[in-house]
Scaffold this active site. Structure first.
Site, short mmCIF file in Angstrom:
data_model
loop_
_atom_site.label_atom_id
_atom_site.label_comp_id
_atom_site.label_asym_id
_atom_site.label_seq_id
_atom_site.Cartn_x
_atom_site.Cartn_y
_atom_site.Cartn_z
N ARG A 1 2.02 -6.82 -9.83
CA ARG A 1 2.47 -6.22 -8.56
C ARG A 1 2.62 -7.24 -7.42
O ARG A 1 3.13 -6.91 -6.37
CB ARG A 1 1.53 -5.09 -8.14
CG ARG A 1 0.12 -5.53 -7.78
CD ARG A 1 -0.72 -4.34 -7.29
NE ARG A 1 -2.09 -4.77 -6.92
CZ ARG A 1 -2.96 -3.98 -6.31
NH1 ARG A 1 -2.63 -2.72 -6.00
NH2 ARG A 1 -4.17 -4.43 -5.99
N ASP B 1 -12.27 9.31 -7.41
CA ASP B 1 -11.73 8.15 -8.13
C ASP B 1 -12.10 8.33 -9.60
O ASP B 1 -13.22 8.02 -10.01
CB ASP B 1 -12.34 6.86 -7.57
CG ASP B 1 -11.59 5.62 -8.05
OD1 ASP B 1 -11.88 4.52 -7.52
OD2 ASP B 1 -10.74 5.77 -8.94
N HIS C 1 0.61 3.15 -10.70
CA HIS C 1 -0.38 3.59 -9.71
C HIS C 1 0.30 4.38 -8.58
O HIS C 1 0.33 3.94 -7.43
CB HIS C 1 -1.06 2.33 -9.17
CG HIS C 1 -2.29 2.54 -8.35
ND1 HIS C 1 -2.32 3.24 -7.17
CD2 HIS C 1 -3.57 2.11 -8.53
CE1 HIS C 1 -3.53 3.24 -6.66
NE2 HIS C 1 -4.31 2.56 -7.48
N GLU D 1 -2.05 8.60 -11.28
CA GLU D 1 -1.61 7.38 -11.99
C GLU D 1 -1.66 7.66 -13.49
O GLU D 1 -2.45 8.47 -13.95
CB GLU D 1 -2.53 6.22 -11.63
CG GLU D 1 -2.77 6.07 -10.13
CD GLU D 1 -4.03 5.30 -9.81
OE1 GLU D 1 -4.41 4.39 -10.58
OE2 GLU D 1 -4.66 5.61 -8.77
N ARG E 1 0.85 -1.20 0.00
CA ARG E 1 0.00 0.00 0.00
C ARG E 1 0.88 1.24 0.00
O ARG E 1 1.30 1.76 1.05
CB ARG E 1 -0.92 0.02 1.21
CG ARG E 1 -1.81 1.27 1.27
CD ARG E 1 -2.83 1.32 0.18
NE ARG E 1 -3.80 0.22 0.31
CZ ARG E 1 -4.65 -0.10 -0.66
NH1 ARG E 1 -4.62 0.52 -1.81
NH2 ARG E 1 -5.50 -1.09 -0.48
O1 TA6 Z 1 -6.66 3.72 -9.01
C1 TA6 Z 1 -7.75 3.87 -8.13
C2 TA6 Z 1 -8.25 2.49 -7.74
O2 TA6 Z 1 -8.66 1.76 -8.88
C3 TA6 Z 1 -9.38 2.68 -6.73
O3 TA6 Z 1 -10.63 2.31 -7.29
C4 TA6 Z 1 -8.95 1.78 -5.57
O4 TA6 Z 1 -9.44 0.48 -5.75
C5 TA6 Z 1 -7.43 1.88 -5.69
O5 TA6 Z 1 -7.21 1.75 -7.09
C6 TA6 Z 1 -6.64 0.91 -4.86
O6 TA6 Z 1 -6.78 -0.40 -5.35
P1 TA6 Z 1 -6.06 -1.58 -4.48
O7 TA6 Z 1 -6.40 -2.84 -5.20
O8 TA6 Z 1 -4.59 -1.30 -4.48
O9 TA6 Z 1 -6.64 -1.46 -3.10
#
Ligand code: TA6
Length: 275
Positions: free
Chosen positions: A77, A189, A146, A247, A51
């Site tokens: 990832r 988002d 991301h 991103e 994270r």
């Molecule tokens: O990029 C934004 C997103 O697609 C959000 O919808 C949220 O799900 C975020 O990515 C984080 O995703 P993750 O799978 O890393 O918790």
């Protein structure tokens, strides 16, 4: 199973950590100030996403275009990438990672692709991800870098560069057109149908974060805000105000189709400037 320790990178102005797991640029500080954001609650286990930093979303984004693919954001990832090279150039350190079907637990048998990821850490952060189709049939994928950014207070930042751009609002499911700078006043988002240059003005930290991209059609802006942050066990409840995801990649209608023998690169450069 816990992860191997990250590689430690140190240049004149930068300190960074990169995990071979996910080829994940985890932390990056410039002149002692964190630029990438990392959650204090992140887990570091095989099979789970970190994270923070720069997760690589590939070969799909989120649940994919069908809306039912797992793992979320693809398997890149949460795969062990091979470090193919590590060199010092001028005032930067450059790492080259490679992922192939044999390394990826969720790759389909017989797939013939290769992903190369070049990470350059110096006065800027420069990321280039290249996908090659080594098979005999066309191959489609989504991709995103991301990137989690540290900000002083997400409620006070202004995000320039997306004015007039159409976007999918994933919170309301509506299609909208951006008017002026993007500001964050609630869960945000959005998948914008534009990439190129985005500038985040952070009045609290007194800096600009300049993101420039090549080979991307989309920019994603994400902040979970209070409730979504509280609902994520690997995201501290109060951490949401100190982070912002900007991103870049190719997803949804801009997914990439590679003909046999073709390759495609998406590039993400992050620079820090005084305001
Ligand atoms: O990029 C934004 C997103 O697609 C959000 O919808 C949220 O799900 C975020 O990515 C984080 O995703 P993750 O799978 O890393 O918790």
């Amino acid at each position: 199973m816990t992860l191997d320790a990250p590689r430690q990178i140190r240049t004149d102005r930068s300190v960074a950590e990169v995990y071979d797991y996910g080829a994940h640029v985890w932390s990056w500080a410039l002149d002692g100030e964190p630029v990438l954001w990392t959650s204090a609650e992140s887990v570091f286990e095989q099979g789970k996403a970190l994270r923070g930093g720069v997760p690589i979303c590939w070969p799909w984004f989120g649940p994919g275009r069908t809306g039912d693919l797992t793992p979320a954001h693809g398997f890149a990832r949460i795969s062990d990438w091979s470090l193919d090279g590590r060199v010092d150039v001028a005032d930067a350190e450059v790492l080259t990672y490679v992922l192939g079907p044999d390394d990826a637990p969720d790759a389909l048998p017989g797939e013939r692709w290769r992903v190369t990821y070049v990470v350059s850490i110096g006065d800027d952060l420069d990321l280039a991800l290249t996908v090659e189709n080594r098979g005999a049939t066309p191959f489609s994928y989504e991709v995103a870098l991301h990137t989690y950014l540290t900000v002083g207070d997400v409620r006070q930042v202004a995000i320039a560069g997306l004015d007039g751009a159409p976007y999918l609002d994933k919170v309301t499911r509506a299609r909208e057109v951006q008017s002026g700078d993007v500001t964050i006043t609630a869960e945000t988002d959005r998948v914008y149908d534009r990439a190129g240059e985005v500038v985040v003005t952070d009045p609290v930290l007194g800096r600009l974060l300049r993101i420039s991209t090549d080979g991307a059609a989309n920019t994603v802006v994400w902040n979970p805000w209070v409730a979504k942050a509280a609902a994520m066990p690997d995201f501290g409840d109060g951490e949401w105000s100190g982070m912002l995801c900007i991103e870049a990649g190719n997803m949804l209608e801009s997914a990439v189709t590679l003909e046999p023998g073709a390759s495609r690169t998406v590039r993400y450069r992050l620079a820090v400037e005084g305001t």
